[in-house]
Motif scaffolding. Structure first.
Motif, PDB file in Angstrom:
ATOM      1  N   ASP A 191       0.469   3.682   1.860  1.00  0.00           N
ATOM      2  CA  ASP A 191       0.294   4.961   2.756  1.00  0.00           C
ATOM      3  C   ASP A 191       1.723   4.875   4.112  1.00  0.00           C
ATOM      4  O   ASP A 191       1.031   5.423   5.258  1.00  0.00           O
TER       5      ASP A 191
ATOM      6  N   ASP B  22       1.332  -1.167  -0.384  1.00  0.00           N
ATOM      7  CA  ASP B  22      -0.279   0.315   0.570  1.00  0.00           C
ATOM      8  C   ASP B  22       0.693   1.339  -0.112  1.00  0.00           C
ATOM      9  O   ASP B  22       1.700   1.650   0.623  1.00  0.00           O
TER      10      ASP B  22
ATOM     11  N   ARG C 125      -1.724   4.842   9.026  1.00  0.00           N
ATOM     12  CA  ARG C 125      -1.580   5.539   8.764  1.00  0.00           C
ATOM     13  C   ARG C 125      -0.798   7.233   8.883  1.00  0.00           C
ATOM     14  O   ARG C 125      -1.509   7.616   9.899  1.00  0.00           O
TER      15      ARG C 125
ATOM     16  N   GLN D 299       1.248   2.110   5.331  1.00  0.00           N
ATOM     17  CA  GLN D 299       1.252   1.203   6.917  1.00  0.00           C
ATOM     18  C   GLN D 299       1.871  -0.396   6.333  1.00  0.00           C
ATOM     19  O   GLN D 299       2.216  -0.463   7.577  1.00  0.00           O
TER      20      GLN D 299
HETATM   21 MG    MG Z   1      -4.127   1.602   4.399  1.00  0.00          MG
END
Ligand code: MG
Ligand code: UDP
Length: 324
Positions: free
Chosen positions: A99, A97, A204, A101
Protein backbone atom coordinates in the motif's frame (compact mmCIF):
# COMPACT_ATOMS: atom_id res chain seq x y z
CA UNK A 1 25.84 -25.35 -12.71
CA UNK A 2 23.28 -23.56 -10.62
CA UNK A 3 22.29 -20.05 -11.50
CA UNK A 4 23.98 -17.26 -9.59
CA UNK A 5 21.71 -16.53 -6.65
CA UNK A 6 19.83 -13.27 -6.59
CA UNK A 7 20.84 -10.65 -4.07
CA UNK A 8 17.32 -9.87 -3.05
CA UNK A 9 13.76 -11.11 -3.10
CA UNK A 10 10.99 -8.72 -2.20
CA UNK A 11 7.78 -10.41 -1.12
CA UNK A 12 4.69 -8.22 -1.40
CA UNK A 13 1.33 -9.50 -0.13
CA UNK A 14 -1.42 -7.95 -2.21
CA UNK A 15 -5.09 -7.76 -1.41
CA UNK A 16 -7.00 -5.28 -3.55
CA UNK A 17 -4.17 -2.83 -4.09
CA UNK A 18 -4.49 -2.19 -7.84
CA UNK A 19 -3.72 1.55 -7.67
CA UNK A 20 -0.53 1.20 -5.63
CA UNK A 21 1.24 -1.59 -7.49
CA UNK A 22 2.70 0.24 -10.52
CA UNK A 23 4.08 3.06 -8.40
CA UNK A 24 5.47 0.62 -5.83
CA UNK A 25 7.18 -1.53 -8.46
CA UNK A 26 8.65 1.45 -10.25
CA UNK A 27 10.01 2.85 -6.99
CA UNK A 28 11.55 -0.50 -5.99
CA UNK A 29 13.22 -0.78 -9.40
CA UNK A 30 14.61 2.73 -9.14
CA UNK A 31 16.24 1.93 -5.78
CA UNK A 32 17.67 -1.47 -6.69
CA UNK A 33 18.97 -0.21 -10.04
CA UNK A 34 20.76 2.64 -8.34
CA UNK A 35 22.53 0.18 -6.03
CA UNK A 36 22.94 -2.62 -8.64
CA UNK A 37 21.08 -5.14 -6.53
CA UNK A 38 19.86 -8.16 -8.50
CA UNK A 39 16.26 -8.50 -7.48
CA UNK A 40 12.98 -10.32 -7.93
CA UNK A 41 9.72 -8.79 -6.76
CA UNK A 42 7.23 -11.44 -5.85
CA UNK A 43 3.66 -10.25 -5.67
CA UNK A 44 1.39 -12.68 -3.89
CA UNK A 45 -2.16 -11.83 -4.85
CA UNK A 46 -4.23 -12.95 -1.91
CA UNK A 47 -7.46 -13.41 -3.82
CA UNK A 48 -7.98 -9.77 -4.80
CA UNK A 49 -11.36 -8.95 -6.30
CA UNK A 50 -10.10 -5.83 -8.07
CA UNK A 51 -7.71 -5.63 -11.02
CA UNK A 52 -4.57 -6.35 -8.97
CA UNK A 53 -3.75 -9.55 -10.85
CA UNK A 54 -3.95 -7.99 -14.29
CA UNK A 55 -1.79 -5.13 -13.06
CA UNK A 56 0.77 -7.71 -11.89
CA UNK A 57 0.59 -9.46 -15.28
CA UNK A 58 1.27 -6.17 -17.03
CA UNK A 59 4.23 -5.44 -14.78
CA UNK A 60 5.56 -8.89 -15.61
CA UNK A 61 5.24 -8.18 -19.33
CA UNK A 62 7.33 -5.06 -19.12
CA UNK A 63 9.93 -6.34 -16.61
CA UNK A 64 10.73 -9.97 -15.85
CA UNK A 65 11.83 -9.08 -12.32
CA UNK A 66 8.15 -8.90 -11.44
CA UNK A 67 6.76 -12.29 -10.48
CA UNK A 68 3.36 -13.28 -9.27
CA UNK A 69 1.45 -15.92 -7.41
CA UNK A 70 -2.30 -15.81 -7.23
CA UNK A 71 -4.52 -17.50 -4.67
CA UNK A 72 -7.94 -18.70 -5.69
CA UNK A 73 -9.47 -16.78 -2.79
CA UNK A 74 -8.47 -14.60 0.14
CA UNK A 75 -6.45 -16.59 2.66
CA UNK A 76 -4.85 -13.77 4.64
CA UNK A 77 -1.52 -12.00 4.88
CA UNK A 78 0.23 -14.89 6.65
CA UNK A 79 -0.58 -17.35 3.89
CA UNK A 80 0.59 -14.84 1.30
CA UNK A 81 3.90 -14.30 3.08
CA UNK A 82 4.48 -18.02 3.64
CA UNK A 83 3.89 -18.78 -0.03
CA UNK A 84 6.23 -15.98 -1.04
CA UNK A 85 8.87 -17.29 1.37
CA UNK A 86 8.72 -20.73 -0.17
CA UNK A 87 8.97 -19.47 -3.72
CA UNK A 88 11.68 -16.85 -3.36
CA UNK A 89 15.34 -17.22 -4.38
CA UNK A 90 17.17 -14.23 -3.01
CA UNK A 91 19.96 -14.28 -0.45
CA UNK A 92 18.17 -11.56 1.46
CA UNK A 93 14.40 -11.49 1.62
CA UNK A 94 12.46 -8.32 2.30
CA UNK A 95 8.73 -8.17 2.93
CA UNK A 96 6.89 -4.98 2.19
CA UNK A 97 3.23 -3.99 2.24
CA UNK A 98 1.71 -3.18 -1.12
CA UNK A 99 0.00 0.00 0.00
CA UNK A 100 3.04 2.31 -0.30
CA UNK A 101 3.10 2.87 3.47
CA UNK A 102 6.58 1.31 3.55
CA UNK A 103 9.33 3.05 1.65
CA UNK A 104 11.55 1.13 -0.79
CA UNK A 105 14.29 3.63 0.05
CA UNK A 106 14.97 1.52 3.14
CA UNK A 107 16.07 -1.46 1.04
CA UNK A 108 19.85 -0.81 0.89
CA UNK A 109 20.04 -0.13 4.63
CA UNK A 110 18.14 -3.30 5.44
CA UNK A 111 20.35 -5.40 3.17
CA UNK A 112 23.43 -3.98 4.82
CA UNK A 113 22.18 -4.97 8.27
CA UNK A 114 21.61 -8.55 7.13
CA UNK A 115 24.75 -8.97 5.04
CA UNK A 116 27.31 -6.94 6.92
CA UNK A 117 26.06 -6.57 10.47
CA UNK A 118 25.11 -10.22 10.73
CA UNK A 119 21.45 -9.89 11.67
CA UNK A 120 19.19 -12.78 10.72
CA UNK A 121 16.02 -10.71 10.96
CA UNK A 122 15.60 -6.96 10.92
CA UNK A 123 12.22 -5.51 11.74
CA UNK A 124 11.18 -2.03 10.71
CA UNK A 125 10.12 0.36 13.42
CA UNK A 126 7.60 2.98 12.37
CA UNK A 127 8.69 5.44 15.04
CA UNK A 128 6.62 8.17 13.48
CA UNK A 129 3.43 6.53 12.43
CA UNK A 130 0.86 7.88 10.07
CA UNK A 131 -2.08 5.84 11.16
CA UNK A 132 -5.25 6.77 13.08
CA UNK A 133 -5.04 6.85 16.91
CA UNK A 134 -7.46 3.92 17.15
CA UNK A 135 -4.67 1.85 15.68
CA UNK A 136 -1.54 3.33 17.23
CA UNK A 137 -2.60 3.27 20.90
CA UNK A 138 -3.68 -0.40 21.09
CA UNK A 139 -0.62 -1.21 19.05
CA UNK A 140 1.67 0.30 21.74
CA UNK A 141 0.00 -1.88 24.34
CA UNK A 142 0.36 -4.94 22.15
CA UNK A 143 3.98 -4.40 21.47
CA UNK A 144 4.58 -4.01 25.21
CA UNK A 145 2.88 -7.30 26.04
CA UNK A 146 4.61 -9.11 23.18
CA UNK A 147 8.00 -7.76 24.32
CA UNK A 148 7.33 -9.11 27.81
CA UNK A 149 6.17 -12.52 26.66
CA UNK A 150 8.91 -13.04 24.10
CA UNK A 151 11.87 -11.23 25.62
CA UNK A 152 12.58 -9.73 22.17
CA UNK A 153 13.42 -6.06 22.34
CA UNK A 154 11.42 -4.74 19.40
CA UNK A 155 9.14 -1.71 19.35
CA UNK A 156 7.03 -2.69 16.38
CA UNK A 157 6.49 -6.42 15.95
CA UNK A 158 3.86 -6.15 13.23
CA UNK A 159 5.70 -3.80 10.88
CA UNK A 160 5.18 -5.06 7.32
CA UNK A 161 8.67 -4.00 6.33
CA UNK A 162 11.13 -6.64 7.45
CA UNK A 163 14.33 -8.14 6.13
CA UNK A 164 15.47 -11.71 6.59
CA UNK A 165 18.42 -13.86 5.87
CA UNK A 166 17.29 -16.52 3.43
CA UNK A 167 17.72 -19.32 6.01
CA UNK A 168 15.11 -17.76 8.26
CA UNK A 169 12.27 -17.65 5.74
CA UNK A 170 13.06 -21.13 4.45
CA UNK A 171 12.83 -22.59 7.93
CA UNK A 172 9.92 -20.91 9.62
CA UNK A 173 6.24 -21.46 9.05
CA UNK A 174 3.83 -18.56 9.18
CA UNK A 175 0.23 -19.71 9.42
CA UNK A 176 -3.18 -18.49 10.58
CA UNK A 177 -2.69 -14.82 11.39
CA UNK A 178 0.78 -15.31 12.79
CA UNK A 179 2.36 -12.68 10.53
CA UNK A 180 2.10 -10.43 13.58
CA UNK A 181 4.51 -12.63 15.46
CA UNK A 182 7.15 -13.60 12.93
CA UNK A 183 10.01 -12.42 15.19
CA UNK A 184 8.74 -14.79 17.92
CA UNK A 185 8.48 -17.69 15.52
CA UNK A 186 11.99 -16.94 14.26
CA UNK A 187 13.42 -16.69 17.75
CA UNK A 188 11.87 -19.94 18.84
CA UNK A 189 13.24 -21.59 15.71
CA UNK A 190 16.71 -20.59 16.83
CA UNK A 191 17.28 -17.34 14.93
CA UNK A 192 18.36 -15.09 17.76
CA UNK A 193 20.06 -12.25 15.94
CA UNK A 194 17.07 -9.98 15.62
CA UNK A 195 17.55 -6.28 15.00
CA UNK A 196 15.50 -3.20 14.43
CA UNK A 197 15.72 -0.30 12.03
CA UNK A 198 13.79 2.94 12.28
CA UNK A 199 11.92 3.27 9.01
CA UNK A 200 9.87 5.94 7.35
CA UNK A 201 6.18 5.41 7.35
CA UNK A 202 3.71 7.09 5.07
CA UNK A 203 0.01 7.53 4.96
CA UNK A 204 -1.99 5.05 2.94
CA UNK A 205 -2.29 6.69 -0.44
CA UNK A 206 -4.87 4.46 -2.10
CA UNK A 207 -7.51 2.06 -0.86
CA UNK A 208 -8.28 1.27 2.77
CA UNK A 209 -6.83 -0.88 5.52
CA UNK A 210 -7.67 -4.57 5.27
CA UNK A 211 -7.75 -5.20 9.00
CA UNK A 212 -10.51 -3.94 11.31
CA UNK A 213 -10.87 -3.90 15.07
CA UNK A 214 -10.95 -7.67 15.23
CA UNK A 215 -7.19 -7.51 14.70
CA UNK A 216 -6.75 -6.80 18.42
CA UNK A 217 -8.87 -9.70 19.63
CA UNK A 218 -7.29 -12.10 17.17
CA UNK A 219 -3.86 -10.71 17.89
CA UNK A 220 -4.22 -11.35 21.58
CA UNK A 221 -5.43 -14.92 21.19
CA UNK A 222 -2.68 -15.56 18.67
CA UNK A 223 -0.07 -14.30 21.11
CA UNK A 224 -1.21 -16.89 23.63
CA UNK A 225 -1.24 -19.69 21.12
CA UNK A 226 2.04 -18.74 19.46
CA UNK A 227 3.76 -18.68 22.85
CA UNK A 228 2.26 -22.03 23.70
CA UNK A 229 2.58 -23.77 20.37
CA UNK A 230 6.14 -22.74 19.60
CA UNK A 231 7.28 -23.83 23.03
CA UNK A 232 5.41 -27.10 23.33
CA UNK A 233 4.71 -28.02 19.75
CA UNK A 234 7.32 -30.75 19.65
CA UNK A 235 6.55 -32.06 23.13
CA UNK A 236 3.08 -31.12 24.36
CA UNK A 237 3.47 -33.73 27.08
CA UNK A 238 5.91 -31.40 28.84
CA UNK A 239 3.10 -28.96 29.36
CA UNK A 240 0.12 -31.23 29.96
CA UNK A 241 2.18 -33.85 31.72
CA UNK A 242 3.62 -31.39 34.24
CA UNK A 243 0.25 -29.86 35.08
CA UNK A 244 -1.39 -33.29 35.14
CA UNK A 245 1.23 -34.78 37.43
CA UNK A 246 1.05 -31.85 39.85
CA UNK A 247 -2.72 -32.01 40.02
CA UNK A 248 -2.73 -35.80 40.39
CA UNK A 249 -0.09 -35.78 43.13
CA UNK A 250 -1.95 -33.06 44.98
CA UNK A 251 -5.11 -35.21 44.89
CA UNK A 252 -3.24 -38.29 46.11
CA UNK A 253 -1.57 -36.42 48.98
CA UNK A 254 -4.90 -34.99 50.13
CA UNK A 255 -6.52 -38.43 49.88
CA UNK A 256 -3.67 -39.89 51.90
CA UNK A 257 -4.20 -37.23 54.50
CA UNK A 258 -7.94 -37.96 54.67
CA UNK A 259 -7.35 -41.70 55.06
CA UNK A 260 -4.63 -41.13 57.67
CA UNK A 261 -6.83 -38.77 59.59
CA UNK A 262 -9.73 -41.24 59.59
CA UNK A 263 -7.56 -44.18 60.68
CA UNK A 264 -6.01 -42.09 63.40
CA UNK A 265 -9.40 -40.96 64.69
CA UNK A 266 -10.79 -44.51 64.58
CA UNK A 267 -7.84 -46.01 66.44
CA UNK A 268 -8.00 -43.32 69.12
CA UNK A 269 -11.77 -43.57 69.46
CA UNK A 270 -12.22 -39.94 68.45
CA UNK A 271 -15.39 -38.80 66.71
CA UNK A 272 -15.11 -39.42 62.93
CA UNK A 273 -16.57 -37.49 60.05
CA UNK A 274 -17.69 -39.17 56.87
CA UNK A 275 -15.25 -38.41 54.05
CA UNK A 276 -18.11 -37.18 51.91
CA UNK A 277 -18.82 -34.60 54.59
CA UNK A 278 -15.46 -32.95 54.05
CA UNK A 279 -14.78 -30.37 51.33
CA UNK A 280 -11.23 -31.63 51.09
CA UNK A 281 -12.46 -34.94 49.76
CA UNK A 282 -14.13 -33.28 46.81
CA UNK A 283 -11.11 -31.14 46.11
CA UNK A 284 -8.93 -34.25 46.05
CA UNK A 285 -11.38 -35.99 43.77
CA UNK A 286 -11.45 -33.12 41.31
CA UNK A 287 -7.65 -32.82 41.36
CA UNK A 288 -7.17 -36.51 40.57
CA UNK A 289 -9.69 -36.49 37.75
CA UNK A 290 -8.28 -33.26 36.34
CA UNK A 291 -4.76 -34.64 36.53
CA UNK A 292 -5.74 -37.77 34.62
CA UNK A 293 -7.56 -35.69 32.02
CA UNK A 294 -4.58 -33.41 31.49
CA UNK A 295 -2.39 -36.43 31.03
CA UNK A 296 -4.79 -37.80 28.48
CA UNK A 297 -4.84 -34.45 26.65
CA UNK A 298 -1.05 -34.63 26.57
CA UNK A 299 -1.10 -38.12 25.06
CA UNK A 300 -3.62 -37.08 22.45
CA UNK A 301 -1.60 -34.00 21.55
CA UNK A 302 1.50 -36.17 21.18
CA UNK A 303 -0.34 -38.49 18.86
CA UNK A 304 -1.73 -35.61 16.83
CA UNK A 305 1.70 -34.17 16.16
CA UNK A 306 2.82 -37.59 14.93
CA UNK A 307 0.28 -37.17 12.16
CA UNK A 308 1.72 -33.73 11.42
CA UNK A 309 -1.34 -31.83 10.27
CA UNK A 310 -0.99 -29.39 7.42
CA UNK A 311 -1.69 -25.92 8.66
CA UNK A 312 -1.54 -24.21 5.31
CA UNK A 313 -3.89 -25.66 2.77
CA UNK A 314 -4.46 -22.91 0.26
CA UNK A 315 -4.62 -23.44 -3.44
CA UNK A 316 -2.61 -21.50 -5.95
CA UNK A 317 -4.54 -20.89 -9.12
CA UNK A 318 -1.89 -19.15 -11.26
CA UNK A 319 1.71 -18.08 -11.14
CA UNK A 320 4.10 -16.00 -13.17
CA UNK A 321 7.79 -16.70 -13.43
CA UNK A 322 7.93 -19.11 -10.47
CA UNK A 323 9.79 -22.39 -10.98
CA UNK A 324 7.97 -25.61 -10.19
MG1 MG B 1 -0.98 -0.55 5.45
N1 UDP C 1 -3.07 -8.12 2.88
C1 UDP C 1 -3.16 -9.39 2.31
N2 UDP C 1 -4.21 -10.20 2.66
C2 UDP C 1 -5.19 -9.80 3.53
C3 UDP C 1 -5.07 -8.51 4.11
C4 UDP C 1 -4.01 -7.71 3.76
O1 UDP C 1 -2.31 -9.77 1.53
O2 UDP C 1 -6.11 -10.57 3.78
C5 UDP C 1 -1.96 -7.25 2.51
C6 UDP C 1 -2.37 -5.86 2.03
O3 UDP C 1 -2.66 -5.85 0.66
C7 UDP C 1 -1.14 -5.04 2.37
C8 UDP C 1 -0.62 -5.69 3.62
O4 UDP C 1 -1.19 -7.00 3.67
O5 UDP C 1 -0.15 -5.16 1.37
C9 UDP C 1 -0.97 -4.89 4.87
O6 UDP C 1 -2.34 -4.61 4.90
P1 UDP C 1 -2.92 -3.22 5.38
O7 UDP C 1 -2.13 -2.11 4.78
O8 UDP C 1 -4.39 -3.22 5.15
O9 UDP C 1 -2.62 -3.30 6.93
P2 UDP C 1 -2.30 -2.08 7.91
O10 UDP C 1 -1.25 -1.22 7.25
O11 UDP C 1 -3.60 -1.38 8.09
O12 UDP C 1 -1.81 -2.76 9.15
Amino acid sequence: MTQKALDLSIVVPVYNEEESLPELFEWICRVVDEHSITTEVLFVDDGSSDASWSVIMNLRKSDSRAKGIRFNRNYGKSAALQTGFQACNGEVVITMDADLQDSPDEIPGLIKMIKEDGYQLVSGWKRERHDPLGKTIPSKFFNGVTRMVSGIKLHDFNCGLKAYHRDVVKNIEVYGEMHRYIPLIAKWSGFYKIGEKVVQHRERKFGTTKFGLERFVHGFLDLISVSFVTRFRKNPMHFFGTLGTLSFLFGIVVTGFLIGDKLYSLSHHLPVRDVVDQPLFFIALVAIILGTQLFLAGFLAEMIIQVNPKKNDYLISENLGIDA
